[in-house]
Scaffold this active site. Structure first.
Site, PDB file in Angstrom:
ATOM      1  N   MET A   1     -26.621 -27.066 -46.223  1.00 23.54           N
ATOM      2  CA  MET A   1     -25.005 -27.587 -45.718  1.00 23.54           C
ATOM      3  C   MET A   1     -24.705 -27.405 -44.502  1.00 23.54           C
ATOM      4  O   MET A   1     -25.409 -27.264 -43.505  1.00 23.54           O
ATOM      5  CB  MET A   1     -23.828 -26.861 -46.821  1.00 23.54           C
ATOM      6  CG  MET A   1     -24.028 -25.379 -46.169  1.00 23.54           C
ATOM      7  SD  MET A   1     -23.172 -24.688 -47.624  1.00 23.54           S
ATOM      8  CE  MET A   1     -21.515 -24.624 -46.974  1.00 23.54           C
ATOM      9  N   CYS A   2     -23.415 -29.050 -44.041  1.00 25.56           N
ATOM     10  CA  CYS A   2     -22.872 -28.404 -42.382  1.00 25.56           C
ATOM     11  C   CYS A   2     -21.526 -28.567 -42.683  1.00 25.56           C
ATOM     12  O   CYS A   2     -21.287 -27.864 -43.843  1.00 25.56           O
ATOM     13  CB  CYS A   2     -23.283 -30.006 -41.965  1.00 25.56           C
ATOM     14  SG  CYS A   2     -22.967 -31.375 -42.745  1.00 25.56           S
ATOM     15  N   ASN A   3     -20.854 -28.403 -41.545  1.00 24.92           N
ATOM     16  CA  ASN A   3     -19.554 -28.607 -41.676  1.00 24.92           C
ATOM     17  C   ASN A   3     -19.199 -29.847 -42.521  1.00 24.92           C
ATOM     18  O   ASN A   3     -17.851 -29.426 -42.596  1.00 24.92           O
ATOM     19  CB  ASN A   3     -18.958 -27.913 -40.247  1.00 24.92           C
ATOM     20  CG  ASN A   3     -19.091 -29.234 -38.949  1.00 24.92           C
ATOM     21  OD1 ASN A   3     -20.496 -29.739 -39.821  1.00 24.92           O
ATOM     22  ND2 ASN A   3     -18.386 -28.862 -38.049  1.00 24.92           N
TER      23      ASN A   3
END
Length: 80
Positions: free
Chosen positions: A70-72
């Protein structure tokens, strides 16, 4: 997400995970691998080949499963 029983999160973002993510990781005893950090770079710089290879090593290691990548942002960068 608690029901997934995650062992590992691969974080592909130059920014630090927000406090909610950090609390979840701590509460669930999940290993967090922050791979998007570029020394002297900025958020719009692409991730490097070395970061991609490190991510593949983590992904292919079954001891890290189940995992989340994931990422932001949640789209485009991680392909979701």
């Amino acid at each position: 997400m608690e029901k997934l029983g995650l062992r590992c999160i691969v974080w592909l973002a130059p920014e630090e995970p927000n406090q909610n993510v950090m609390n979840f990781v701590d509460d669930q005893d999940i290993q967090l691998h922050h791979l998007g950090v570029l020394e002297g770079g900025n958020a719009s710089d692409p991730i490097t080949e070395d970061m991609i290879l490190e991510a593949f090593d983590l992904i292919l290691d079954k001891q890290n499963h189940p995992m989340a990548i994931m990422c932001n942002i949640g789209r485009h960068r991680t392909g979701t």
